[in-house]
Scaffold this active site. Structure first.
Site, PDB file in Angstrom:
ATOM      1  N   PHE A  11     -56.242  94.464 -10.275  1.00 45.07           N
ATOM      2  CA  PHE A  11     -56.299  95.918 -10.474  1.00 45.07           C
ATOM      3  C   PHE A  11     -57.243  96.618  -9.474  1.00 45.07           C
ATOM      4  N   LEU A  35     -53.796  84.314  -7.363  1.00 48.70           N
ATOM      5  CA  LEU A  35     -52.603  84.803  -8.073  1.00 48.70           C
ATOM      6  C   LEU A  35     -52.512  84.146  -9.449  1.00 48.70           C
ATOM      7  N   THR A  36     -53.516  84.409 -10.269  1.00 47.69           N
ATOM      8  CA  THR A  36     -53.465  83.994 -11.672  1.00 47.69           C
ATOM      9  C   THR A  36     -52.483  84.924 -12.381  1.00 47.69           C
ATOM     10  N   THR A 125     -70.497  94.076 -13.591  1.00 44.43           N
ATOM     11  CA  THR A 125     -70.048  94.950 -14.676  1.00 44.43           C
ATOM     12  C   THR A 125     -71.223  95.439 -15.514  1.00 44.43           C
ATOM     13  N   ASP A 126     -71.040  96.601 -16.140  1.00 47.71           N
ATOM     14  CA  ASP A 126     -72.085  97.114 -17.041  1.00 47.71           C
ATOM     15  C   ASP A 126     -72.230  96.234 -18.289  1.00 47.71           C
ATOM     16  N   GLU A 127     -71.234  95.351 -18.525  1.00 49.01           N
ATOM     17  CA  GLU A 127     -71.296  94.518 -19.734  1.00 49.01           C
ATOM     18  C   GLU A 127     -72.447  93.519 -19.693  1.00 49.01           C
ATOM     19  N   TYR A 153     -67.238  86.291 -21.334  1.00 46.99           N
ATOM     20  CA  TYR A 153     -66.968  87.010 -20.070  1.00 46.99           C
ATOM     21  C   TYR A 153     -68.252  87.596 -19.494  1.00 46.99           C
ATOM     22  N   LYS A 157     -70.398  86.719 -15.984  1.00 49.47           N
ATOM     23  CA  LYS A 157     -70.689  87.700 -14.927  1.00 49.47           C
ATOM     24  C   LYS A 157     -72.204  87.813 -14.708  1.00 49.47           C
ATOM     25  N   ASN A 182     -66.179 100.985 -17.405  1.00 44.08           N
ATOM     26  CA  ASN A 182     -64.727 100.743 -17.541  1.00 44.08           C
ATOM     27  C   ASN A 182     -63.909 101.565 -16.560  1.00 44.08           C
ATOM     28  N   TYR A 210     -58.877  98.170 -32.470  1.00 45.27           N
ATOM     29  CA  TYR A 210     -59.792  97.196 -33.081  1.00 45.27           C
ATOM     30  C   TYR A 210     -60.793  97.917 -33.994  1.00 45.27           C
ATOM     31  N   ASN A 252     -62.732 104.862 -28.460  1.00 42.25           N
ATOM     32  CA  ASN A 252     -61.394 104.287 -28.263  1.00 42.25           C
ATOM     33  C   ASN A 252     -60.319 105.086 -28.988  1.00 42.25           C
ATOM     34  N   ASP A 275     -61.267  93.443 -35.986  1.00 45.28           N
ATOM     35  CA  ASP A 275     -62.141  93.765 -34.852  1.00 45.28           C
ATOM     36  C   ASP A 275     -62.280  92.574 -33.897  1.00 45.28           C
ATOM     37  N   GLY A 278     -67.896  89.926 -31.927  1.00 43.66           N
ATOM     38  CA  GLY A 278     -69.051  90.306 -31.092  1.00 43.66           C
ATOM     39  C   GLY A 278     -68.847  91.619 -30.346  1.00 43.66           C
TER      40      GLY A 278
HETATM   41  P1  NAD Z   1     -58.080  91.723 -12.725  1.00 39.35           P
HETATM   42  O1  NAD Z   1     -58.085  90.707 -13.831  1.00 39.35           O
HETATM   43  O2  NAD Z   1     -57.097  92.824 -12.742  1.00 39.35           O
HETATM   44  O3  NAD Z   1     -57.915  90.973 -11.312  1.00 39.35           O
HETATM   45  C1  NAD Z   1     -58.595  89.789 -11.012  1.00 39.35           C
HETATM   46  C2  NAD Z   1     -57.977  89.203  -9.739  1.00 39.35           C
HETATM   47  O4  NAD Z   1     -58.721  88.021  -9.404  1.00 39.35           O
HETATM   48  C3  NAD Z   1     -56.513  88.768  -9.902  1.00 39.35           C
HETATM   49  O5  NAD Z   1     -55.766  89.174  -8.780  1.00 39.35           O
HETATM   50  C4  NAD Z   1     -56.593  87.251  -9.983  1.00 39.35           C
HETATM   51  O6  NAD Z   1     -55.434  86.592  -9.491  1.00 39.35           O
HETATM   52  C5  NAD Z   1     -57.807  86.979  -9.107  1.00 39.35           C
HETATM   53  N1  NAD Z   1     -58.449  85.692  -9.441  1.00 39.35           N
HETATM   54  C6  NAD Z   1     -58.792  85.235 -10.675  1.00 39.35           C
HETATM   55  N2  NAD Z   1     -59.328  84.011 -10.582  1.00 39.35           N
HETATM   56  C7  NAD Z   1     -59.351  83.703  -9.250  1.00 39.35           C
HETATM   57  C8  NAD Z   1     -59.815  82.576  -8.527  1.00 39.35           C
HETATM   58  N3  NAD Z   1     -60.344  81.510  -9.142  1.00 39.35           N
HETATM   59  N4  NAD Z   1     -59.703  82.583  -7.185  1.00 39.35           N
HETATM   60  C9  NAD Z   1     -59.137  83.651  -6.539  1.00 39.35           C
HETATM   61  N5  NAD Z   1     -58.678  84.738  -7.182  1.00 39.35           N
HETATM   62  C10 NAD Z   1     -58.780  84.762  -8.535  1.00 39.35           C
HETATM   63  O7  NAD Z   1     -59.566  92.273 -12.689  1.00 39.35           O
HETATM   64  P2  NAD Z   1     -60.109  93.756 -12.371  1.00 39.35           P
HETATM   65  O8  NAD Z   1     -60.080  94.562 -13.617  1.00 39.35           O
HETATM   66  O9  NAD Z   1     -59.462  94.260 -11.144  1.00 39.35           O
HETATM   67  O10 NAD Z   1     -61.647  93.422 -12.069  1.00 39.35           O
HETATM   68  C11 NAD Z   1     -62.069  93.090 -10.757  1.00 39.35           C
HETATM   69  C12 NAD Z   1     -63.564  92.828 -10.765  1.00 39.35           C
HETATM   70  O11 NAD Z   1     -64.260  93.981 -11.201  1.00 39.35           O
HETATM   71  C13 NAD Z   1     -63.994  91.689 -11.700  1.00 39.35           C
HETATM   72  O12 NAD Z   1     -64.997  90.965 -11.050  1.00 39.35           O
HETATM   73  C14 NAD Z   1     -64.542  92.412 -12.914  1.00 39.35           C
HETATM   74  O13 NAD Z   1     -65.532  91.632 -13.545  1.00 39.35           O
HETATM   75  C15 NAD Z   1     -65.118  93.671 -12.298  1.00 39.35           C
HETATM   76  N6  NAD Z   1     -65.152  94.880 -13.155  1.00 39.35           N
HETATM   77  C16 NAD Z   1     -64.018  95.312 -13.773  1.00 39.35           C
HETATM   78  C17 NAD Z   1     -64.060  96.499 -14.503  1.00 39.35           C
HETATM   79  C18 NAD Z   1     -62.823  97.043 -15.202  1.00 39.35           C
HETATM   80  O14 NAD Z   1     -62.930  98.015 -15.937  1.00 39.35           O
HETATM   81  N7  NAD Z   1     -61.643  96.485 -15.000  1.00 39.35           N
HETATM   82  C19 NAD Z   1     -65.257  97.225 -14.607  1.00 39.35           C
HETATM   83  C20 NAD Z   1     -66.391  96.727 -13.966  1.00 39.35           C
HETATM   84  C21 NAD Z   1     -66.325  95.561 -13.230  1.00 39.35           C
HETATM   85  O1  DAU Z   2     -67.249  97.831 -18.941  1.00 36.92           O
HETATM   86  C1  DAU Z   2     -66.622  97.159 -17.903  1.00 36.92           C
HETATM   87  C2  DAU Z   2     -65.613  96.179 -18.467  1.00 36.92           C
HETATM   88  O2  DAU Z   2     -64.535  96.949 -18.976  1.00 36.92           O
HETATM   89  C3  DAU Z   2     -65.115  95.181 -17.421  1.00 36.92           C
HETATM   90  O3  DAU Z   2     -66.191  94.383 -17.010  1.00 36.92           O
HETATM   91  C4  DAU Z   2     -63.993  94.304 -17.997  1.00 36.92           C
HETATM   92  O4  DAU Z   2     -63.466  93.467 -16.979  1.00 36.92           O
HETATM   93  C5  DAU Z   2     -62.901  95.220 -18.511  1.00 36.92           C
HETATM   94  O5  DAU Z   2     -61.875  94.444 -19.111  1.00 36.92           O
HETATM   95  C6  DAU Z   2     -63.461  96.224 -19.521  1.00 36.92           C
HETATM   96  O6  DAU Z   2     -63.885  95.535 -20.737  1.00 36.92           O
HETATM   97  P1  DAU Z   2     -63.592  96.148 -22.203  1.00 36.92           P
HETATM   98  O7  DAU Z   2     -63.639  95.049 -23.173  1.00 36.92           O
HETATM   99  O8  DAU Z   2     -64.423  97.352 -22.448  1.00 36.92           O
HETATM  100  O9  DAU Z   2     -62.055  96.668 -21.949  1.00 36.92           O
HETATM  101  P2  DAU Z   2     -60.736  96.575 -22.846  1.00 36.92           P
HETATM  102  O10 DAU Z   2     -59.711  97.423 -22.154  1.00 36.92           O
HETATM  103  O11 DAU Z   2     -60.376  95.175 -23.180  1.00 36.92           O
HETATM  104  O12 DAU Z   2     -61.160  97.296 -24.194  1.00 36.92           O
HETATM  105  C7  DAU Z   2     -61.678  98.620 -24.190  1.00 36.92           C
HETATM  106  C8  DAU Z   2     -62.031  98.960 -25.634  1.00 36.92           C
HETATM  107  O13 DAU Z   2     -60.812  99.069 -26.390  1.00 36.92           O
HETATM  108  C9  DAU Z   2     -62.855  97.908 -26.337  1.00 36.92           C
HETATM  109  O14 DAU Z   2     -63.774  98.552 -27.209  1.00 36.92           O
HETATM  110  C10 DAU Z   2     -61.849  97.107 -27.154  1.00 36.92           C
HETATM  111  C11 DAU Z   2     -60.802  98.150 -27.509  1.00 36.92           C
HETATM  112  N1  DAU Z   2     -59.416  97.654 -27.634  1.00 36.92           N
HETATM  113  C12 DAU Z   2     -58.884  96.927 -26.604  1.00 36.92           C
HETATM  114  C13 DAU Z   2     -57.609  96.436 -26.665  1.00 36.92           C
HETATM  115  C14 DAU Z   2     -57.031  95.614 -25.534  1.00 36.92           C
HETATM  116  C15 DAU Z   2     -58.647  97.964 -28.731  1.00 36.92           C
HETATM  117  O15 DAU Z   2     -59.108  98.658 -29.663  1.00 36.92           O
HETATM  118  N2  DAU Z   2     -57.372  97.492 -28.805  1.00 36.92           N
HETATM  119  C16 DAU Z   2     -56.819  96.720 -27.827  1.00 36.92           C
HETATM  120  O16 DAU Z   2     -55.655  96.284 -27.968  1.00 36.92           O
END
Ligand code: NAD
Ligand code: DAU
Length: 340
Positions: A11, A35-36, A125-127, A153, A157, A182, A210, A252, A275, A278
């Site tokens: 993404f 390409l997971t 990540t902020d997590e 997760y 990180k 997020n 949730y 949410n 829910d 954690g």
């Molecule tokens: P995503 O899951 O959409 O994409 C992850 C990508 O990494 C995929 O293309 C996957 O094929 C690749 N990948 C996974 N394991 C691999 C490996 N062993 N070797 C090579 N490639 C591999 O993730 P995203 O949401 O795009 O997040 C990208 C980064 O940003 C992550 O490090 C995540 O922790 C961080 N992040 C995400 C968010 C969010 O809201 N999505 C927020 C803050 C930080």
């Molecule tokens: O804060 C940054 C993080 O944001 C990134 O590091 C993570 O990679 C990314 O996945 C995201 O984590 P969250 O757990 O916050 O995102 P998610 O979209 O899974 O869930 C957002 C909120 O929505 C969370 O409180 C759980 C809730 N939820 C999620 C799903 C998938 C639901 O209520 N129902 C659902 O089906």
């Protein structure tokens, strides 16, 4: 300059590659992705033929493969987006998170030490800061907030962040770290809240919220995150952490209601389910440092970004339609089948 981007078929990584090739036409991008289930090469179709772009299907844990790519491509900057990124999957099975997110990061940093780079940037990540209580809206995560993780997760990180800072101090590797809130926008895998709710709404399926849906997330449009990473990796100081967020906290349940409203679907589709274990209550970033030091501010208002995002999913059904008809089906059944 050659920039090696890991996780570029996911993404945020794919949005980052589009951003870089457009904003910095003088630079080359080398993408490394395993390409997971979360990576999709078709996402990168618009740039696959670009002479400034090169793709390698390689696991970041594969030391030999990674070293060969470094030897061949000689990147000046390495940006590590590659990760297992979904909290629910980490609760189901932590091991691959430890492997990719910790070991993979160390392999990349060893390659950086061996071949020499100007910058290794770790996308975190902020997590890693854990969560904040709902009744203290005055509290925010700063770069000084202690690490206090909740899920496998976020723990993986955080471990990668600690390793990165150790490589900076011990080996003098020029490392920077960004911790973002997020993200939402185009090409997000439909296991995450916003695209999952859009896809389910369009299929008139239940919308699984949730708990009571009161958890708060701080939403940022993906391009604003890409712009921030670009600034930090080029101009940020080494050995520093930068928080990224746009002060856009939402519950949410309010996000899900908004999606129903935009898609003209009834709120009766909303189903409260068991829910998450954690489950973090609230995330909220203080972005003062990146604004002050690098002049970064978010450009997309949530009210615009969410409409653009919904429009993107409406216009790109083949992209996510293919995903939700494959392995995703069994994931969905495992995750939501017995959850009511
Ligand atoms: P995503 O899951 O959409 O994409 C992850 C990508 O990494 C995929 O293309 C996957 O094929 C690749 N990948 C996974 N394991 C691999 C490996 N062993 N070797 C090579 N490639 C591999 O993730 P995203 O949401 O795009 O997040 C990208 C980064 O940003 C992550 O490090 C995540 O922790 C961080 N992040 C995400 C968010 C969010 O809201 N999505 C927020 C803050 C930080
Ligand atoms: O804060 C940054 C993080 O944001 C990134 O590091 C993570 O990679 C990314 O996945 C995201 O984590 P969250 O757990 O916050 O995102 P998610 O979209 O899974 O869930 C957002 C909120 O929505 C969370 O409180 C759980 C809730 N939820 C999620 C799903 C998938 C639901 O209520 N129902 C659902 O089906």
């Amino acid at each position: 300059m050659t920039i090696l981007v890991t996780g570029g078929a996911g993404f945020i990584g794919s949005n980052f590659i589009f951003y870089e090739l457009q904003r910095h036409p003088e630079d080359r991008i080398v993408c490394v992705d395993k390409l997971t289930y979360a990576g999709n090469l078709s996402t990168l179709a618009p740039v696959l033929e670009d002479p400034r772009f090169r793709f390698y299907r390689t696991d970041i844990c594969d030391r030999k493969g990674i070293y060969e790519i470094f030897e061949q491509e000689k990147p000046e900057i390495v940006v590590n987006f590659a990760a297992e990124s979904h909290v629910d999957r980490s609760i189901e099975g932590p091991e691959i998170f430890l492997q990719t997110n910790i070991i993979g990061t160390s392999v990349l940093m060893d390659a950086c030490r061996t071949f020499g780079v100007e910058r290794f940037h770790q996308v975190s990540t902020d997590e890693v800061y854990g969560d904040l209580p709902l009744d203290r809206p005055d509290l925010f995560f700063t770069e000084e907030t202690p690490i206090r993780t909740s899920s496998p997760y976020s723990s993986s990180k955080a471990a990668a962040d600690l390793l990165a800072m150790a490589y900076f101090r011990t080996y003098g590797l020029p490392v920077s770290i960004s911790r973002c809130s997020n993200n939402y926008g185009p090409y997000q895998f439909p296991e995450k809240l916003i695209p999952l709710m859009i896809a389910n709404c369009l299929a008139d399926k239940p919308l699984p919220v949730y708990g009571q849906g009161l958890n708060v997330r701080d939403w940022l449009y993906v391009e604003d995150h890409c712009k921030a990473v670009d600034l930090v990796m080029r101009r940020g100081s080494v050995g520093q952490v930068y928080n990224i967020g746009g002060h856009n906290e939402m519950r949410n349940i309010d996000i899900v209601r908004l999606i129903c409203h935009e898609l003209h679907k009834p709120e009766s589709l909303i189903t409260y389910v068991k829910d998450r274990k954690g489950h973090d209550m609230r995330y909220a970033i203080d972005p003062t440092k990146i604004h002050r030091d690098l002049d970064w501010l978010p450009e997309t208002k949530f009210s615009d970004g969410i409409v653009q995002t919904i429009r993107w999913y409406l216009d790109n059904k083949p992209w996510w339609g293919e995903i939700v008809s494959g392995e995703y089906q069994s994931y969905y059944e495992r995750m939501y089948g017995n959850r009511a």
